[in-house]
Design a protein around this motif. Structure first.
Motif, PDB file in Angstrom:
ATOM      1  N   HIS A   1      56.314  75.503  40.189  1.00  0.00           N
ATOM      2  CA  HIS A   1      54.726  75.361  41.247  1.00  0.00           C
ATOM      3  C   HIS A   1      53.828  74.288  40.876  1.00  0.00           C
ATOM      4  O   HIS A   1      52.370  74.516  40.638  1.00  0.00           O
ATOM      5  CB  HIS A   1      53.473  77.114  40.837  1.00  0.00           C
ATOM      6  N   SER A   2      55.395  73.499  39.462  1.00  0.00           N
ATOM      7  CA  SER A   2      54.901  72.873  39.602  1.00  0.00           C
ATOM      8  C   SER A   2      55.042  71.519  40.442  1.00  0.00           C
ATOM      9  O   SER A   2      55.921  71.160  41.044  1.00  0.00           O
ATOM     10  CB  SER A   2      55.265  71.993  38.393  1.00  0.00           C
ATOM     11  N   PRO A   3      53.948  70.547  41.047  1.00  0.00           N
ATOM     12  CA  PRO A   3      54.334  69.541  42.337  1.00  0.00           C
ATOM     13  C   PRO A   3      55.043  68.204  41.571  1.00  0.00           C
ATOM     14  O   PRO A   3      56.063  67.777  42.024  1.00  0.00           O
ATOM     15  CB  PRO A   3      52.688  69.265  42.208  1.00  0.00           C
ATOM     16  N   LEU A   4      55.382  68.434  39.763  1.00  0.00           N
ATOM     17  CA  LEU A   4      56.329  67.431  39.046  1.00  0.00           C
ATOM     18  C   LEU A   4      57.813  68.440  39.233  1.00  0.00           C
ATOM     19  O   LEU A   4      58.815  67.296  39.083  1.00  0.00           O
ATOM     20  CB  LEU A   4      56.192  67.759  37.760  1.00  0.00           C
ATOM     21  N   PHE A   5      57.664  69.438  39.614  1.00  0.00           N
ATOM     22  CA  PHE A   5      59.477  70.142  39.148  1.00  0.00           C
ATOM     23  C   PHE A   5      60.230  69.059  40.385  1.00  0.00           C
ATOM     24  O   PHE A   5      61.216  69.165  39.629  1.00  0.00           O
ATOM     25  CB  PHE A   5      59.632  72.239  39.575  1.00  0.00           C
ATOM     26  N   ALA A   6      60.227  69.279  41.869  1.00  0.00           N
ATOM     27  CA  ALA A   6      60.739  68.724  42.772  1.00  0.00           C
ATOM     28  C   ALA A   6      61.294  67.472  41.820  1.00  0.00           C
ATOM     29  O   ALA A   6      62.566  66.952  42.219  1.00  0.00           O
ATOM     30  CB  ALA A   6      60.386  68.720  44.021  1.00  0.00           C
ATOM     31  N   ILE A   7      59.679  66.741  41.566  1.00  0.00           N
ATOM     32  CA  ILE A   7      60.795  65.294  41.686  1.00  0.00           C
ATOM     33  C   ILE A   7      61.553  65.177  40.525  1.00  0.00           C
ATOM     34  O   ILE A   7      62.667  64.503  40.132  1.00  0.00           O
ATOM     35  CB  ILE A   7      59.925  64.286  40.683  1.00  0.00           C
ATOM     36  N   ARG A   8      61.656  66.416  38.511  1.00  0.00           N
ATOM     37  CA  ARG A   8      62.480  66.712  38.240  1.00  0.00           C
ATOM     38  C   ARG A   8      63.155  66.872  38.430  1.00  0.00           C
ATOM     39  O   ARG A   8      64.691  65.792  38.105  1.00  0.00           O
ATOM     40  CB  ARG A   8      61.732  67.540  36.816  1.00  0.00           C
ATOM     41  N   LEU A   9      64.262  67.578  38.953  1.00  0.00           N
ATOM     42  CA  LEU A   9      65.349  68.275  39.869  1.00  0.00           C
ATOM     43  C   LEU A   9      66.140  66.983  40.312  1.00  0.00           C
ATOM     44  O   LEU A   9      66.707  66.634  40.182  1.00  0.00           O
ATOM     45  CB  LEU A   9      65.168  69.281  40.093  1.00  0.00           C
ATOM     46  N   SER A  10      65.244  65.800  41.214  1.00  0.00           N
ATOM     47  CA  SER A  10      66.451  65.394  42.262  1.00  0.00           C
ATOM     48  C   SER A  10      67.218  64.418  41.235  1.00  0.00           C
ATOM     49  O   SER A  10      67.517  63.190  41.726  1.00  0.00           O
ATOM     50  CB  SER A  10      65.378  64.137  42.920  1.00  0.00           C
ATOM     51  N   GLY A  11      65.837  63.262  39.611  1.00  0.00           N
ATOM     52  CA  GLY A  11      66.629  63.180  38.535  1.00  0.00           C
ATOM     53  C   GLY A  11      68.141  63.161  37.841  1.00  0.00           C
ATOM     54  O   GLY A  11      67.832  62.912  36.539  1.00  0.00           O
ATOM     55  N   LEU A  12      67.973  64.701  37.555  1.00  0.00           N
ATOM     56  CA  LEU A  12      68.094  64.930  36.659  1.00  0.00           C
ATOM     57  C   LEU A  12      70.120  64.840  36.717  1.00  0.00           C
ATOM     58  O   LEU A  12      70.514  64.635  36.090  1.00  0.00           O
ATOM     59  CB  LEU A  12      68.975  66.439  36.400  1.00  0.00           C
ATOM     60  N   ALA A  13      70.685  64.288  37.472  1.00  0.00           N
ATOM     61  CA  ALA A  13      71.898  64.345  37.150  1.00  0.00           C
ATOM     62  C   ALA A  13      71.908  63.479  36.863  1.00  0.00           C
ATOM     63  O   ALA A  13      73.252  63.054  36.350  1.00  0.00           O
ATOM     64  CB  ALA A  13      73.491  64.392  39.610  1.00  0.00           C
ATOM     65  N   GLN A  14      71.299  62.174  37.518  1.00  0.00           N
ATOM     66  CA  GLN A  14      71.930  60.618  36.922  1.00  0.00           C
ATOM     67  C   GLN A  14      71.563  60.296  35.333  1.00  0.00           C
ATOM     68  O   GLN A  14      72.505  60.544  34.552  1.00  0.00           O
ATOM     69  CB  GLN A  14      70.659  59.314  37.504  1.00  0.00           C
TER      70      GLN A  14
END
Ligand code: PMV
Length: 338
Positions: free
Chosen positions: A207-220
């Protein structure tokens, strides 16, 4: 027969935060941890006439906050693996009770090993493997009790890969314990229980608006972290550790419900560490678990110096110290012949 399992705790460098599927304990992302040598749970199990679980000297029941996870996991292991015999289980942590250090990783790993060990009559990791319980299989079982417990089956630096489907999750050692002599100094700013359990917080993350952003940068970040670990490059690893910890807490703080695990002392220690880094050039960096106690990571040959500085700046806080651990041990104890 009395089987004793000693399982280590671990500190995540890349955090498991959020589940894709709660029933299968399928995480939203890969995680990466350092196994801790000196924070361990020791659990003994033996076949008995009725089930019993003792934790840190107290008998616990299914309804207890302390006992609930252990009972649920014992029930899960029994039904999933098809064992019938009742077990008498007793478990102790070597880190002080109420130190605010999550004991679920070491606790659920030790319970898995001791219970399966007692049911199969296995008194070593090799014997467990001979009965079909390889480290991989045991990791998968332990992680059903607490996700991070799956990483506690291995020594050194450990990956939990999410895979494309829940069934494809895997746990592996990416680098052995002797690859890099690091120390984790845990500053115990608050010894209390956490306000929101990790189970609840894993769900809240979505439910955090930041979660999708977090997930998108994790592989790097994962790639960069692995490269820094392989190269034993603290200047590269440290900023990644801190960014990762703060990002996890930013997600926690903006989830539903919001979870703020940090306190004023957490920020004081972080501010102090930044100052130490700039003034005394001690290359040490923090990470955080789902709690207010900073884990300061440094090369072991700088740990004594950092310990003195910490004691001087925060004389009232206990500091727990651990190096990179070798992973769990299973053995036979008591009156049974070896
Ligand atoms: O294993 P759990 O459900 O207690 O969740 C662990 C979550 C963190 O410790 C914050 C991160 C991690 O990867 O260990």
């Amino acid at each position: 027969m009395h089987i004793e399992a000693v399982a280590p705790s671990n500190i995540a460098f890349l955090k498991y935060w959020g589940k894709r599927d709660a029933a299968q304990q399928w995480p939203a992302n890969d995680s990466l941890s350092m196994t801790l040598s000196s924070l361990v749970t020791t659990t003994r199990a033996q076949v008995a006439t009725s089930d019993q679980i003792t934790i840190n000297g107290s008998l616990v029941s299914r309804g207890d906050i302390l006992g609930n996870k252990a009972w649920r996991h014992l029930d899960y292991l029994r039904s999933n693996e098809g064992f019938k015999a009742p077990l008498e289980i007793s478990s102790t942590n070597n880190f002080p009770h109420g130190a605010g250090i999550a004991s679920s990783a070491s606790g659920l790993a030790a319970l898995t090993l001791a219970a399966i060990g007692a049911w199969t009559g296995s008194s070593s990791m090799d014997m467990l493997a001979e009965h079909g319980y390889t480290r991989e299989r045991l990791s998968r079982l332990a992680h059903m009790g607490s996700g991070s417990a799956g990483r506690s089956l291995w020594g050194g630096f450990v990956s939990w890969l999410a895979g494309a489907r829940a069934e494809e999750q895997s746990f592996t050692q990416v680098l052995p314990a002797d690859h890099w002599d690091l120390t984790d100094m845990i500053v115990v700013t608050d010894a209390g229980e956490k306000s929101i359990s990790s189970t609840e917080a894993h769900a809240a993350a979505w439910h955090s608006p930041l979660f999708a952003i977090r997930l998108s940068g994790l592989a790097q970040r994962q790639e960069q972290m692995l490269a820094a670990l392989k190269a034993r490059d603290m200047a590269a690893l440290g900023p990644l550790l801190e960014q990762e910890a703060l990002e996890m807490h930013a997600v926690a703080m903006t989830g539903k419900p919001q979870a703020n695990y940090l306190n004023k002392a957490t920020s004081d220690v972080i501010a102090w560490l930044r100052q130490v880094r700039s003034q005394k050039t001690v290359p040490a960096y923090f990470t955080l678990d789902a709690g207010p106690n900073p884990h300061i990571i440094c090369a072991t040959d700088r740990a004594a110096e950092l310990g003195y500085l910490l004691k001087d700046a925060f004389p009232h806080f206990t500091v727990l110290q651990s190096q990179v651990g070798q992973g769990p041990v299973v053995r036979l104890v008591g009156d049974s012949p070896r």
